[in-house]
Design a protein around this motif. Sequence first.
Motif, PDB file in Angstrom:
ATOM      1  N   LEU A 218       0.859  -1.184   0.000  1.00 39.69           N
ATOM      2  CA  LEU A 218       0.000   0.000   0.000  1.00 39.69           C
ATOM      3  C   LEU A 218       0.894   1.233   0.000  1.00 39.69           C
ATOM      4  CD1 LEU A 218      -2.617  -1.023   2.744  1.00 39.69           C
ATOM      5  CD2 LEU A 218      -2.836  -1.277   0.260  1.00 39.69           C
ATOM      6  N   ILE A 227      -3.696   1.176  -3.159  1.00 42.64           N
ATOM      7  CA  ILE A 227      -3.103  -0.119  -3.502  1.00 42.64           C
ATOM      8  C   ILE A 227      -2.127   0.025  -4.664  1.00 42.64           C
ATOM      9  CG2 ILE A 227      -3.586  -2.456  -4.333  1.00 42.64           C
ATOM     10  CD1 ILE A 227      -6.429  -2.117  -3.199  1.00 42.64           C
ATOM     11  N   ILE A 242      -9.034  -3.950   2.171  1.00 42.76           N
ATOM     12  CA  ILE A 242      -8.077  -3.065   2.849  1.00 42.76           C
ATOM     13  C   ILE A 242      -8.795  -1.995   3.661  1.00 42.76           C
ATOM     14  CG2 ILE A 242      -6.381  -3.402   1.017  1.00 42.76           C
ATOM     15  CD1 ILE A 242      -6.870  -0.366   0.358  1.00 42.76           C
ATOM     16  N   LYS A 249      -3.026  -1.630   9.230  1.00 40.09           N
ATOM     17  CA  LYS A 249      -2.127  -0.912   8.331  1.00 40.09           C
ATOM     18  C   LYS A 249      -0.926  -0.408   9.129  1.00 40.09           C
ATOM     19  CE  LYS A 249      -5.948  -0.195   6.884  1.00 40.09           C
ATOM     20  NZ  LYS A 249      -7.185  -1.028   6.922  1.00 40.09           N
ATOM     21  N   VAL A 273       2.392   0.222   4.602  1.00 42.29           N
ATOM     22  CA  VAL A 273       2.123   1.413   3.796  1.00 42.29           C
ATOM     23  C   VAL A 273       3.399   2.237   3.632  1.00 42.29           C
ATOM     24  CG1 VAL A 273       0.645   3.433   3.500  1.00 42.29           C
ATOM     25  CG2 VAL A 273      -0.186   1.460   4.832  1.00 42.29           C
TER      26      VAL A 273
END
Length: 582
Positions: A218, A227, A242, A249, A273
């Motif tokens: 991510l 994404i 997600i 995350k 991320v």
Amino acid sequence: MTLTVQKVPKHLKKYTAEQHYHTYTPINHAVWRYVMRQNHHTLKDLAHEAYTDGLRASGITIEKIPNVDEMNEALAPFGWGASTIDGFIPGVAFFEFQGNGVLPIATEIRKLENIQYTPAPDIIHEAAGHAPILCNPKYSEYVKMFGEIGKKAIASKEEHDHFDAVRHYSNLLEKGDATEEEIKAAEQNVKEKEVAIKGVSEAEKVGRLYWWTVEYGLIGTVDDPKIYGAGLLSSVAEGSNILSPEVEKRPFDVQEMVNTSFDITKPQPQLFVCESFEQLIEGLKEFAQEMSFMKGGTESLDKAIQSENVATAVFSSGLQVTGIFSDRITDENGDLIYIKTSGPTNLAFDHQELSGHGTDYHSDGFGSPVGKLKDLGKSLENLTDSELEAQGVLVGEETTLEFESGIVVTGTVKDLVRKDGKVVIVSFENCRVTLGDDVLFEPEWGVFDMAVGTDIVSVFAGAADGEAFHSIVESEPMETPALPELTSLEQLFQDVRNVREGHIADPESELERVLDELQVISNDDWLLRIEIFEILVAKKLSCTLLDRVTDELNHVKTLDEEWNTLIERGIKVAKNAPLISE
């Protein structure tokens, strides 16, 4: 000659396959279309803009399976090519494809019953998931760099064995013609091979980093991620998931990612991320510093020995020795003083095999001291011709070289090889090599080619000169499969495609006929009914037919929970997306 053929090294061509585009059935194309419509219209607001921008640029359409030759041409302006491969390939080979700027794409497409997920590589995941975002320059740089680094990662023997077992098992599942006993035996073999894996190799760490970035990455912020990972982009279920608070995350952290394992059969409980593609590149560079190809030394060579697979050790002179490393000797400090391979070995410099030092010559293995000569303030590799002569290293002269380690080489100098001003090989005839009472080489064994270098500065998986090391066998051209005869169900899928594309004068009558025949052939098929539903909604055709197909879909939904989900998603897209998307 296409770009793909030019970019794929000869030793990798054994993994390539013909696409045989004409053998894809109307059901294959329908599976592609369903997944792509779901991905495009469900994930378009969740995916990084580079993905949606790259779909058309990469030669991919939503309506039909892409022709990889056309993708190859479309990717060329972005510095990439595409090549079809035969299912699972070894990690070293996979990364080498990418390092050469070639996207490896499996020719197979998942079966209808595996439409949401298949354990085997397929064209949906690799073409639709990976290709579009490669059009972004920074991300493209990251994937190529990953290929260059990933191909050097050393795996354990147990991991190689596990890969072979998984490949066999996945192929059995996807081909669909194996007996239940064969599948159970293959599944059990996978479990046994997996249990045998101990510890975490650098290849496993590379695999984890690849998984949490290229496959399941991510980008953005933890609170508002987008994404870019191909695994998420090719799976609506996981891609849309997600947004769920159940999926944690986490901020981008290389060490945490390489320490976090994953299960490919289950949704991922956490995702990472990154802030930007530049952060990916810097993180990869940081990780590479701890790999064997950057560190060298005893620990790195031990990994190569334990792998029992082809690897390369690089001497400080630049000489590259490729083979299966089988043994080494260290001094009291644990530093390497002698290395040995078994079986075919070649010697290279700057990834080019040295003349006369191929696997045919070093067919039974190779051994050489490592280190400095005793009482010599300068490394042997850096000696000038006059300095070599002062040490007695002169072609045609008998000499004795004693290393600081205690290894003694005595013989007649036959030849010297220099590269870039450095001595890389000294060859001896009538040579004996000893370490105390141990004999490491006898005169009757032939010429002793001594590698020159004070240290092993790099060790990596695979060959320095792959095309020279691996025997290149030109495969005979395979016969092109005949055009398959369509089954009754496949023909109905083609008939509906003809209606959708405007080739039928009376679409209502044609769709009614298809529904009548479908009721007889397969009263539980859901995908073709979804395609009919789409046409009726988009073209505002017969309400009677729409009610009928809706009732039939509602019936099929009651038969299977997964079908219920797939139908609901199909109906949602049908009501909100154009009938034909290009």
